[in-house]
Write a protein that holds these residues in place. Structure first.
Motif, PDB file in Angstrom:
ATOM      1  N   GLY A 110      57.333 112.843  92.341  1.00 34.12           N
ATOM      2  CA  GLY A 110      58.289 111.837  92.779  1.00 34.12           C
ATOM      3  C   GLY A 110      59.426 112.411  93.586  1.00 34.12           C
ATOM      4  N   ASN A 111      59.170 113.485  94.332  1.00 31.74           N
ATOM      5  CA  ASN A 111      60.207 114.115  95.174  1.00 31.74           C
ATOM      6  C   ASN A 111      61.426 114.535  94.365  1.00 31.74           C
ATOM      7  N   ARG A 112      61.183 115.094  93.188  1.00 31.76           N
ATOM      8  CA  ARG A 112      62.276 115.545  92.333  1.00 31.76           C
ATOM      9  C   ARG A 112      62.171 117.051  92.076  1.00 31.76           C
ATOM     10  N   VAL A 113      63.322 117.656  91.810  1.00 31.65           N
ATOM     11  CA  VAL A 113      63.364 119.036  91.342  1.00 31.65           C
ATOM     12  C   VAL A 113      64.289 119.112  90.146  1.00 31.65           C
ATOM     13  N   ALA A 114      64.003 120.050  89.264  1.00 34.84           N
ATOM     14  CA  ALA A 114      64.859 120.317  88.106  1.00 34.84           C
ATOM     15  C   ALA A 114      65.465 121.696  88.271  1.00 34.84           C
ATOM     16  N   ILE A 115      66.761 121.810  88.012  1.00 30.80           N
ATOM     17  CA  ILE A 115      67.470 123.090  88.124  1.00 30.80           C
ATOM     18  C   ILE A 115      68.176 123.371  86.809  1.00 30.80           C
ATOM     19  N   SER A 116      67.979 124.580  86.285  1.00 30.57           N
ATOM     20  CA  SER A 116      68.659 124.989  85.060  1.00 30.57           C
ATOM     21  C   SER A 116      69.727 126.017  85.377  1.00 30.57           C
ATOM     22  N   TYR A 117      70.709 126.115  84.481  1.00 25.90           N
ATOM     23  CA  TYR A 117      71.886 126.952  84.702  1.00 25.90           C
ATOM     24  C   TYR A 117      72.201 127.781  83.455  1.00 25.90           C
ATOM     25  N   LYS A 118      72.984 128.824  83.661  1.00 24.74           N
ATOM     26  CA  LYS A 118      73.416 129.658  82.547  1.00 24.74           C
ATOM     27  C   LYS A 118      74.240 128.857  81.557  1.00 24.74           C
ATOM     28  N   SER A 119      75.096 127.990  82.067  1.00 27.02           N
ATOM     29  CA  SER A 119      75.868 127.093  81.213  1.00 27.02           C
ATOM     30  C   SER A 119      75.841 125.714  81.849  1.00 27.02           C
ATOM     31  N   GLY A 120      75.709 124.691  81.029  1.00 29.66           N
ATOM     32  CA  GLY A 120      75.604 123.346  81.552  1.00 29.66           C
ATOM     33  C   GLY A 120      74.191 122.823  81.449  1.00 29.66           C
ATOM     34  N   PRO A 121      74.005 121.527  81.703  1.00 25.48           N
ATOM     35  CA  PRO A 121      72.702 120.887  81.502  1.00 25.48           C
ATOM     36  C   PRO A 121      71.697 121.219  82.594  1.00 25.48           C
ATOM     37  N   ILE A 122      70.431 120.892  82.309  1.00 25.61           N
ATOM     38  CA  ILE A 122      69.409 120.872  83.353  1.00 25.61           C
ATOM     39  C   ILE A 122      69.695 119.662  84.236  1.00 25.61           C
ATOM     40  N   LYS A 123      69.771 119.858  85.550  1.00 26.12           N
ATOM     41  CA  LYS A 123      70.058 118.757  86.463  1.00 26.12           C
ATOM     42  C   LYS A 123      68.796 118.361  87.228  1.00 26.12           C
ATOM     43  N   ILE A 124      68.604 117.057  87.369  1.00 27.01           N
ATOM     44  CA  ILE A 124      67.473 116.516  88.104  1.00 27.01           C
ATOM     45  C   ILE A 124      67.983 115.980  89.438  1.00 27.01           C
ATOM     46  N   PHE A 125      67.349 116.421  90.528  1.00 25.22           N
ATOM     47  CA  PHE A 125      67.737 115.992  91.872  1.00 25.22           C
ATOM     48  C   PHE A 125      66.580 115.256  92.530  1.00 25.22           C
ATOM     49  N   LYS A 126      66.923 114.240  93.313  1.00 22.57           N
ATOM     50  CA  LYS A 126      65.947 113.483  94.089  1.00 22.57           C
ATOM     51  C   LYS A 126      66.020 113.926  95.536  1.00 22.57           C
ATOM     52  N   LYS A 127      64.866 114.245  96.115  1.00 17.56           N
ATOM     53  CA  LYS A 127      64.806 114.668  97.512  1.00 17.56           C
ATOM     54  C   LYS A 127      64.846 113.447  98.416  1.00 17.56           C
ATOM     55  N   GLU A 128      65.842 113.400  99.292  1.00 19.64           N
ATOM     56  CA  GLU A 128      65.980 112.300 100.238  1.00 19.64           C
ATOM     57  C   GLU A 128      65.380 112.733 101.573  1.00 19.64           C
ATOM     58  N   SER A 129      65.878 112.259 102.672  1.00 23.76           N
ATOM     59  CA  SER A 129      65.371 112.653 103.975  1.00 23.76           C
ATOM     60  C   SER A 129      65.657 114.132 104.229  1.00 23.76           C
ATOM     61  N   GLY A 130      64.694 114.779 104.870  1.00 19.23           N
ATOM     62  CA  GLY A 130      64.880 116.194 105.154  1.00 19.23           C
ATOM     63  C   GLY A 130      65.049 116.992 103.881  1.00 19.23           C
ATOM     64  N   LEU A 131      66.067 117.848 103.859  1.00 18.87           N
ATOM     65  CA  LEU A 131      66.377 118.627 102.663  1.00 18.87           C
ATOM     66  C   LEU A 131      67.715 118.184 102.073  1.00 18.87           C
ATOM     67  N   ASN A 132      67.932 116.904 102.033  1.00 20.55           N
ATOM     68  CA  ASN A 132      69.096 116.330 101.367  1.00 20.55           C
ATOM     69  C   ASN A 132      68.697 115.886  99.971  1.00 20.55           C
ATOM     70  N   PHE A 133      69.507 116.272  98.986  1.00 21.29           N
ATOM     71  CA  PHE A 133      69.201 115.975  97.594  1.00 21.29           C
ATOM     72  C   PHE A 133      70.390 115.275  96.945  1.00 21.29           C
ATOM     73  N   SER A 134      70.089 114.380  96.005  1.00 22.66           N
ATOM     74  CA  SER A 134      71.138 113.725  95.235  1.00 22.66           C
ATOM     75  C   SER A 134      70.817 113.863  93.752  1.00 22.66           C
TER      76      SER A 134
END
Length: 244
Positions: free
Chosen positions: A85-109
């Motif tokens: 579904g054009n999504r990526v998950a990013i994990s961090y040393k501190s803080g939650p796992i964030k889910i981003f939606k890929k929009e046009s090109g390489l723009n993510f929200s």
């Protein structure tokens, strides 16, 4: 083949048998002490280079290396995994796992946050599950609601709670490297099998995010004293277990 060392990216052309050296920069200053995490090729064919300080898009075999500013964060990045579904998950040393939606090109929200920090790596299964290898256990997460279904810990039979990496096999098991050997979790009945020094491990301690799998079904885990590789299956009643 893409390789990284310090703030340089190396591209090796298998046909020309030649290395090309690149640099990646943020606002004109090279990341002189950055730490590489991984390379990820998205389904849409973009090649992403993930470091602890930022995520970059490598274009035209390294002609340009651009920072994706939608992913910038004060927290150190641990891992990036592609979801359907054009999504990526990013994990961090501190803080939650964030889910981003890929929009046009390489723009993510950003569209969601999963309250699980210190996640070393993530993987997606086609049954709609995200597995998160965490420093406190193995998380089973619904990839639609982003709710945690179950957290596997030593209380469920794991040899160790610190999961450094996780990979699935073709037989319904999730294989995990830990700080106390290798663990296999059955995704159907949730049974657990631990592998220790008697199974030819390089050491009980493995390294975070040092893992890979190949098209032949082999799984690779890197540790403090070397590399273990093996080819599942592993079944509860097998008289011959996979040799590590």
């Amino acid at each position: 083949i893409w390789l990284n060392a310090t703030n340089k990216i190396y591209y090796y052309d298998l046909e020309a048998k030649k290395f090309t050296k690149l640099k990646y920069e943020l606002e004109g200053s090279a990341y002189l002490s950055d730490i590489a995490r991984c390379f990820v090729r998205l389904t849409s064919n973009e090649l992403l280079f993930v470091t602890q300080k930022g995520i970059f898009n490598i274009e035209d075999n390294g002609a340009t290396v651009n920072l994706i500013k939608d992913f910038t964060s004060d927290a150190a990045i641990y891992h990036l995994a592609e979801l359907p579904g054009n999504r990526v998950a990013i994990s961090y040393k501190s803080g939650p796992i964030k889910i981003f939606k890929k929009e046009s090109g390489l723009n993510f929200s950003e569209i969601a946050a999963i309250p699980v920090d210190e996640t070393n790596c993530m993987l997606f299964q086609n049954n709609g599950i995200i597995w998160a290898a965490n420093t406190t256990g193995l998380y089973k997460i619904d990839a639609t609601s982003y709710k945690t279904i179950k957290k596997f810990t030593v209380q469920d039979g794991l040899a160790n709670d610190c999961i450094n990496a996780a990979l699935p096999d073709k037989f319904g098991w999730i294989w995990c490297s830990t700080n106390k050997g290798i663990v296999a979790v059955n995704t159907v009945n949730e049974t657990v099998q631990n592998f220790g020094m008697s199974q030819n491990l390089q050491d009980l301690e493995f390294n975070a995010r040092a893992f890979d799998g190949d098209s032949r079904g082999y799984i690779y885990f890197g540790g403090v004293k070397g590399l273990n590789y093996f080819k599942p299956p592993h079944l509860d009643n097998d008289s011959i277990q996979p040799r590590l």
